[in-house]
Design a protein around this motif. Sequence first.
Motif, PDB file in Angstrom:
ATOM      1  N   THR A 135       0.862  -1.156  -0.132  1.00  0.00           N
ATOM      2  CA  THR A 135       0.037   0.103   0.187  1.00  0.00           C
ATOM      3  C   THR A 135       0.708   1.217   0.094  1.00  0.00           C
ATOM      4  N   SER A 136       0.486   2.377  -0.767  1.00  0.00           N
ATOM      5  CA  SER A 136       0.918   3.374  -0.935  1.00  0.00           C
ATOM      6  C   SER A 136       0.476   4.652   0.173  1.00  0.00           C
ATOM      7  N   THR A 137      -0.746   4.440   0.595  1.00  0.00           N
ATOM      8  CA  THR A 137      -1.606   5.321   1.402  1.00  0.00           C
ATOM      9  C   THR A 137      -2.092   4.560   2.607  1.00  0.00           C
ATOM     10  N   LEU A 138      -2.466   3.720   2.557  1.00  0.00           N
ATOM     11  CA  LEU A 138      -3.523   3.165   3.672  1.00  0.00           C
ATOM     12  C   LEU A 138      -2.678   2.774   4.697  1.00  0.00           C
ATOM     13  N   GLU A 187       1.237  -8.490  14.423  1.00  0.00           N
ATOM     14  CA  GLU A 187       2.612  -8.195  14.894  1.00  0.00           C
ATOM     15  C   GLU A 187       3.459  -8.505  13.568  1.00  0.00           C
ATOM     16  N   ASP A 188       3.060  -9.210  12.845  1.00  0.00           N
ATOM     17  CA  ASP A 188       3.769 -10.050  11.570  1.00  0.00           C
ATOM     18  C   ASP A 188       3.535  -9.302  10.192  1.00  0.00           C
ATOM     19  N   VAL A 189       2.419  -8.021  10.414  1.00  0.00           N
ATOM     20  CA  VAL A 189       1.907  -7.281   9.256  1.00  0.00           C
ATOM     21  C   VAL A 189       2.911  -6.237   9.284  1.00  0.00           C
ATOM     22  N   VAL A 190       3.538  -5.848   8.017  1.00  0.00           N
ATOM     23  CA  VAL A 190       4.583  -4.630   7.661  1.00  0.00           C
ATOM     24  C   VAL A 190       4.274  -4.089   6.363  1.00  0.00           C
ATOM     25  N   GLY A 191       4.533  -2.901   6.201  1.00  0.00           N
ATOM     26  CA  GLY A 191       4.616  -2.094   4.927  1.00  0.00           C
ATOM     27  C   GLY A 191       5.838  -2.411   4.008  1.00  0.00           C
ATOM     28  N   LEU A 192       5.664  -2.759   2.651  1.00  0.00           N
ATOM     29  CA  LEU A 192       6.769  -2.778   1.883  1.00  0.00           C
ATOM     30  C   LEU A 192       6.325  -1.942   0.686  1.00  0.00           C
ATOM     31  N   HIS A 193       6.621  -0.881   0.683  1.00  0.00           N
ATOM     32  CA  HIS A 193       5.926   0.113  -0.268  1.00  0.00           C
ATOM     33  C   HIS A 193       7.198   0.169  -1.359  1.00  0.00           C
ATOM     34  N   PHE A 194       7.081  -0.557  -2.633  1.00  0.00           N
ATOM     35  CA  PHE A 194       7.705  -0.501  -3.760  1.00  0.00           C
ATOM     36  C   PHE A 194       7.574   0.681  -4.534  1.00  0.00           C
ATOM     37  N   MET A 195       8.469   1.083  -5.223  1.00  0.00           N
ATOM     38  CA  MET A 195       8.342   2.443  -6.191  1.00  0.00           C
ATOM     39  C   MET A 195       8.168   1.842  -7.628  1.00  0.00           C
ATOM     40  N   MET A 199      13.167   0.932 -10.243  1.00  0.00           N
ATOM     41  CA  MET A 199      13.404   1.782  -9.012  1.00  0.00           C
ATOM     42  C   MET A 199      14.096   1.146  -7.882  1.00  0.00           C
ATOM     43  N   THR A 200      14.954   1.754  -7.445  1.00  0.00           N
ATOM     44  CA  THR A 200      16.075   1.184  -6.534  1.00  0.00           C
ATOM     45  C   THR A 200      15.302   1.218  -4.760  1.00  0.00           C
ATOM     46  N   GLY A 201      14.374   2.067  -4.676  1.00  0.00           N
ATOM     47  CA  GLY A 201      13.680   2.406  -3.076  1.00  0.00           C
ATOM     48  C   GLY A 201      12.703   1.563  -2.813  1.00  0.00           C
ATOM     49  N   VAL A 202      12.509   1.149  -1.634  1.00  0.00           N
ATOM     50  CA  VAL A 202      11.536   0.570  -0.938  1.00  0.00           C
ATOM     51  C   VAL A 202      11.310   1.176   0.598  1.00  0.00           C
ATOM     52  N   GLU A 203      10.057   1.492   0.556  1.00  0.00           N
ATOM     53  CA  GLU A 203       9.692   2.140   2.033  1.00  0.00           C
ATOM     54  C   GLU A 203       9.149   1.078   2.674  1.00  0.00           C
ATOM     55  N   VAL A 204       9.725   1.076   4.054  1.00  0.00           N
ATOM     56  CA  VAL A 204       9.210   0.008   5.247  1.00  0.00           C
ATOM     57  C   VAL A 204       8.383   0.937   6.202  1.00  0.00           C
ATOM     58  N   VAL A 205       7.329   0.436   6.067  1.00  0.00           N
ATOM     59  CA  VAL A 205       6.293   1.137   7.124  1.00  0.00           C
ATOM     60  C   VAL A 205       5.933   0.419   8.246  1.00  0.00           C
ATOM     61  N   VAL A 206       5.838   0.795   9.313  1.00  0.00           N
ATOM     62  CA  VAL A 206       5.843   0.057  10.722  1.00  0.00           C
ATOM     63  C   VAL A 206       4.416   0.380  11.423  1.00  0.00           C
ATOM     64  N   GLY A 207       3.599  -0.827  11.369  1.00  0.00           N
ATOM     65  CA  GLY A 207       2.220  -0.517  11.975  1.00  0.00           C
ATOM     66  C   GLY A 207       2.380  -0.414  13.368  1.00  0.00           C
ATOM     67  N   GLU A 208       1.257  -0.178  14.009  1.00  0.00           N
ATOM     68  CA  GLU A 208       1.268   0.024  15.435  1.00  0.00           C
ATOM     69  C   GLU A 208       1.571  -1.215  16.364  1.00  0.00           C
ATOM     70  N   LYS A 209       1.382  -2.262  15.486  1.00  0.00           N
ATOM     71  CA  LYS A 209       1.728  -3.574  16.368  1.00  0.00           C
ATOM     72  C   LYS A 209       2.834  -4.592  15.761  1.00  0.00           C
ATOM     73  N   THR A 210       3.447  -3.755  14.863  1.00  0.00           N
ATOM     74  CA  THR A 210       4.422  -4.618  14.037  1.00  0.00           C
ATOM     75  C   THR A 210       5.603  -4.799  14.767  1.00  0.00           C
ATOM     76  N   ASP A 211       6.042  -6.057  14.915  1.00  0.00           N
ATOM     77  CA  ASP A 211       7.308  -6.558  15.716  1.00  0.00           C
ATOM     78  C   ASP A 211       8.409  -5.740  15.196  1.00  0.00           C
ATOM     79  N   ASP A 212       9.565  -5.524  16.125  1.00  0.00           N
ATOM     80  CA  ASP A 212      10.989  -4.891  15.833  1.00  0.00           C
ATOM     81  C   ASP A 212      11.411  -5.964  14.684  1.00  0.00           C
ATOM     82  N   ASP A 213      11.385  -7.402  15.033  1.00  0.00           N
ATOM     83  CA  ASP A 213      12.205  -8.199  14.365  1.00  0.00           C
ATOM     84  C   ASP A 213      11.383  -8.454  13.012  1.00  0.00           C
TER      85      ASP A 213
END
Length: 286
Positions: free
Chosen positions: A122-125, A138-146, A152-166
Amino acid sequence: MRDLEDIETVGVVGAGTMGAGIAQVSAMAGYSVVMRDVETEYVQRGFDSIEDSLDRFVEKEELDEGEKLDVLERIQGTTELSELSDCDVVVEAAVENMDVKQDIFADLDEELPEDVVLATNTSTLSITTIASVTDRPEDVVGLHFMNPVPVMTGVEVVVGEKTDDDVVEFAHQFAEALDKETWESDDKPGFVTNRILMPWLNEGIRAFDEGVASKEDIDKGMKLGTNVPMGPLELADHIGLDICLDASETLHEELGDRYKPAYLLKRKVDAGDLGKKTGTGFYDYE
């Protein structure tokens, strides 16, 4: 900590522009890939898109014909979500609609083992809202590819409220294994990229609509003046004007009038001129 070395098979939900691109770069990195969409014709379009992209790599001598065929052989297409049950990580790249994404994640939660990371492109949700329908937020994370993903070389990692650090760390490592560079964002509307990009695109469209300059001069001015590879109108065409409108409307709802979509953007979408993918947007590509 999940071990990247244990990852053998990547699942991709959605065979559109983004899903096909994610499937391609995963296969190019040596992973087996299961690419799923709801209709066989959509899956085939995804394969066609991947083959066209790989052909460009061959033309540029970045791959040879044998390597291209190896990449294609590593990708399996399906319309059945159950075919993802043996995947070690799954990236959802379906339409940018919360109800659709929540339905997919609820189904993935039932189909996949507990230790599988569930990522969304997702790019906005909200990652947190998407994750709320699962028993493993805790196992759900954002991987926003360009877009385009293979280039494109970039990927945005988006951290949810309950996403685990690992899981966050794994997301960075997985993207880097796909030969990408990452940055990290909290789960705020638009994250880093679209929070800044959408007002820029809309203001470029408004400047054109209000007669400030021609579209060519607006794009040329921004390229030469800010050292970006594309100006706002050209970039909007490449992203897809419908995607830009959806993102702008989501941010407008969340953050107020500074994100209000340009009128001309709405008019173009209503006319079916969605940019490069339809052959006509602000520019003519036919």
